[in-house]
Design a protein around this motif. Structure first.
Motif, mmCIF file in Angstrom:
data_model
loop_
_atom_site.group_PDB
_atom_site.id
_atom_site.type_symbol
_atom_site.label_atom_id
_atom_site.label_comp_id
_atom_site.label_asym_id
_atom_site.label_seq_id
_atom_site.Cartn_x
_atom_site.Cartn_y
_atom_site.Cartn_z
ATOM 1 N N VAL A 168 -9.723 51.636 23.707
ATOM 2 C CA VAL A 168 -10.616 50.576 24.181
ATOM 3 C C VAL A 168 -10.414 49.355 23.269
ATOM 4 N N THR A 169 -10.903 48.200 23.724
ATOM 5 C CA THR A 169 -10.793 47.020 22.868
ATOM 6 C C THR A 169 -12.190 46.537 22.508
ATOM 7 N N ALA A 170 -12.285 45.879 21.371
ATOM 8 C CA ALA A 170 -13.546 45.279 20.928
ATOM 9 C C ALA A 170 -13.186 44.083 20.057
ATOM 10 N N GLU A 171 -14.229 43.268 19.756
ATOM 11 C CA GLU A 171 -13.953 42.064 18.969
ATOM 12 C C GLU A 171 -14.811 42.036 17.714
ATOM 13 N N GLY A 172 -14.346 41.282 16.739
ATOM 14 C CA GLY A 172 -15.090 41.128 15.491
ATOM 15 C C GLY A 172 -14.123 40.780 14.378
ATOM 16 N N SER A 173 -14.668 40.210 13.292
ATOM 17 C CA SER A 173 -13.775 39.859 12.192
ATOM 18 C C SER A 173 -13.867 40.881 11.064
ATOM 19 N N SER A 174 -14.855 41.793 11.161
ATOM 20 C CA SER A 174 -14.934 42.904 10.212
ATOM 21 C C SER A 174 -15.116 44.183 11.024
ATOM 22 N N LEU A 175 -14.896 45.310 10.355
ATOM 23 C CA LEU A 175 -15.055 46.585 11.054
ATOM 24 C C LEU A 175 -16.481 46.733 11.574
ATOM 25 N N ARG A 176 -17.459 46.286 10.786
ATOM 26 C CA ARG A 176 -18.857 46.386 11.198
ATOM 27 C C ARG A 176 -19.092 45.631 12.509
ATOM 28 N N GLU A 177 -18.535 44.421 12.596
ATOM 29 C CA GLU A 177 -18.690 43.635 13.826
ATOM 30 C C GLU A 177 -17.991 44.307 15.006
ATOM 31 N N VAL A 178 -16.849 44.892 14.732
ATOM 32 C CA VAL A 178 -16.126 45.588 15.800
ATOM 33 C C VAL A 178 -16.959 46.752 16.333
ATOM 34 N N LEU A 179 -17.582 47.505 15.384
ATOM 35 C CA LEU A 179 -18.388 48.650 15.817
ATOM 36 C C LEU A 179 -19.637 48.193 16.567
ATOM 37 N N ASP A 180 -20.199 47.037 16.166
ATOM 38 C CA ASP A 180 -21.340 46.470 16.899
ATOM 39 C C ASP A 180 -20.930 46.138 18.333
ATOM 40 N N ASP A 181 -19.758 45.502 18.468
ATOM 41 C CA ASP A 181 -19.264 45.132 19.796
ATOM 42 C C ASP A 181 -18.977 46.386 20.625
ATOM 43 N N LEU A 182 -18.431 47.392 19.929
ATOM 44 C CA LEU A 182 -18.116 48.660 20.590
ATOM 45 C C LEU A 182 -19.390 49.291 21.157
ATOM 46 N N GLU A 183 -20.481 49.206 20.370
ATOM 47 C CA GLU A 183 -21.753 49.784 20.789
ATOM 48 C C GLU A 183 -22.297 49.060 22.032
ATOM 49 N N ARG A 184 -22.108 47.719 22.075
ATOM 50 C CA ARG A 184 -22.553 46.960 23.262
ATOM 51 C C ARG A 184 -21.801 47.414 24.505
ATOM 52 N N LYS A 185 -20.502 47.649 24.333
ATOM 53 C CA LYS A 185 -19.674 48.028 25.489
ATOM 54 C C LYS A 185 -19.796 49.509 25.833
ATOM 55 N N HIS A 186 -20.006 50.332 24.786
ATOM 56 C CA HIS A 186 -20.026 51.788 24.997
ATOM 57 C C HIS A 186 -21.208 52.374 24.236
#
Lengths: 402, 92
Positions: free
Chosen positions: B21-39
């Motif tokens: 899957v893809t997600a966005e963010g400039s840090s891993l924390r932001e990526v996981l936040d985006d991941l949570e929104r999508k999944h």
């Protein structure tokens, strides 16, 4: 006038300087001379000087330039008693080698003087044929095959991973294979546990595995450990083995075997599978690599990581991972290449481009077991540990999510 | 900045079965936040109640364990390859 062998020997003696074994030893130890053993290969195998290069008399002129390109380099020749090498020395003189010596009394005198020598393993005719494809590989050869035959590998579990691993190790000629398992063969095992057979349903897995291993290679000694590994018996079980292969199917055993191998300073070849996924690595803190605890300081709470019995596994997948485990064990025994210490090979076999990935694993200096200041220096109750019972600072057990 | 996240089998029920899957963010924390929104539900399997990475899950950025980078603060950039690798016990 025709010469007798005595004439020829006398002539050679008058031109080739001879060294006593003690004089030869001093030159060899000072790395001043290269030693060439001109005996036949079967004589060489029965014992030779550790530093010697074998070139049978008949090949001497043909191979010497490759082994000793520098014609000024001192060469000590020897055979069994010192006569063949004396005559052989003349040929090197003719080729322009300036500093050729004969070792008087040859290998026999060397041995009788109590000087160090080593013996190659004697292979039987059957072994020479059986391992002929190994002999051709530079990384194995006769020396490597001898190491394999002298090695002892322990399989923790004779199931999905233990099956291919055990079969390949047996075929490769690992001399002693230990198998830990207390289970019996079940019909549902046979979809993936290829060391067992339909007619052995109900038989102890160790007994079934022993039959398959010896059917492939009767020369392998199988040691059966029909026990459940515990903190009480694990150190004794692993004590005699060179390499441990983790083919277990549960977290308590994985942590138990990891900790035991760290304490015993033994390499642990790890592998794990889940449906179409699997991974393999080598844990070897004694060589600077991480241990299982560095990777996963705590197990998942019960229910959060389903086992194969709950989630299933594709039959072929353990064939892939178990074979890699056998391969890594063989690399460790041979000292060949770079074992997967600090690297995990990770398979997602449903994928295409990411079918396989390599992940960098690092030793954790704060690891409670193999770290710089270990806080756990003996085996614990692993059932309790994996059930989420509090263990000091580690005990942040989580509610189960299913 | 989109990054690729490789999802292990046990967590694919949160991603509709997708293994990447893809997600966005400039840090891993932001990526996981985006991941949570999508999944939704995925983050809880990766982070504990204090928001720290669970001790039986490892995350790798381009093959390197984030615990030896900057943990959740590790920087990610466009095109990075993130792998989630939980402890699995299977062997039989």
């Amino acid at each position: 006038m025709a010469k007798t062998s005595k004439n020829i020997i006398d002539e050679a003696r008058s031109t080739i300087p001879e060294l006593s074994v003690e004089e030869a030893r001093k030159m060899i130890e000072a790395s001043q001379a290269v030693v060439i053993d001109v005996r036949e290969s079967d004589e060489w195998r029965q014992g030779h000087l550790p530093q010697a290069i074998p070139i049978p008399r008949g090949f001497l002129e043909l191979r010497i330039e490759e082994k000793v390109p520098d014609r000024k380099r001192p060469i000590i020749l020897h055979c069994a008693s010192g006569l063949r090498s004396l005559l052989a020395a003349r040929a090197l003189r003719e080729m322009g080698y300036e500093n050729v010596y004969n070792m008087a009394g040859g290998f026999n005198a060397w041995k009788n003087a109590g000087l160090p020598w080593v013996a190659e393993r004697q292979f039987t005719q059957e072994e020479i044929t059986r391992y002929s494809r190994h002999f051709l590989i530079p990384e194995v050869g006769e020396k490597g095959q001898a190491k394999l035959l002298d090695s002892k590998v322990l399989l923790v579990g004779a199931g999905a991973l233990g099956s291919p691993s055990g079969l390949y190790l047996a075929a490769a000629g690992v001399g002693t294979i230990g198998i830990v398992d207390f289970d019996v063969v079940d019909l549902s095992n046979l979809q993936r546990q290829i060391i067992h057979t339909t007619d052995r349903v109900g038989m102890l897995k160790t007994e079934s595995a022993q039959k398959s291993i010896n059917a492939i290679n009767p020369g392998v000694k199988v040691i059966r450990h029909d026990v459940r590994l515990t903190s009480e018996n694990v150190m004794q079980v692993i004590a005699d083995y060179d390499v441990i292969i983790n083919c277990s199917d549960n977290f308590p055993t994985r942590y138990l075997v990891n900790d035991a191998c760290v304490f015993a300073r033994k390499p642990l070849v790890d592998g794990a599978i889940f449906q179409f996924e699997g991974n393999a690595t080598v844990f070897y803190p004694a060589k600077g690599g991480p241990c299982y605890r560095c990777l996963y300081p705590e197990p998942p709470p019960p229910g959060m990581a389903p086992s194969c019995a709950e989630a299933g596994v594709l039959g072929v997948l353990p064939g892939l991972i178990g074979s890699i485990q056998a391969l890594e064990a063989i690399k460790l025994i041979l000292g060949a290449g770079k074992p997967l210490i600090g690297w995990m090979v990770y398979f997602n076999t449903l994928g295409d481009r990411d079918f396989v990935r390599i992940l960098r694993l690092r030793r954790d200096p704060k690891c409670p077991v193999c770290g710089d200041h270990p806080t756990q220096t003996e085996l614990i109750d692993y059932e309790a540990f994996c059930a989420g019972v509090n263990f000091g600072a580690n005990g942040s057990s989580q509610p189960a999510h299913t | 900045m989109p990054v690729q996240i490789r999802v292990p089998t046990p967590l694919r029920r949160f991603t509709g079965g997708a293994d990447v899957v893809t997600a966005e963010g400039s840090s891993l924390r932001e990526v996981l936040d985006d991941l949570e929104r999508k999944h939704p539900g995925l983050r809880e399997r990766l982070l504990d109640e204090n928001g720290e990475l669970r001790r039986f899950v490892n995350i790798y950025i381009n093959g390197d364990d984030v615990r030896f980078l900057d943990n959740l603060s590790s920087k990610v950039k466009d095109g990075d390859d993130i792998s989630i690798v939980p402890a699995i016990a299977g062997g039989r």
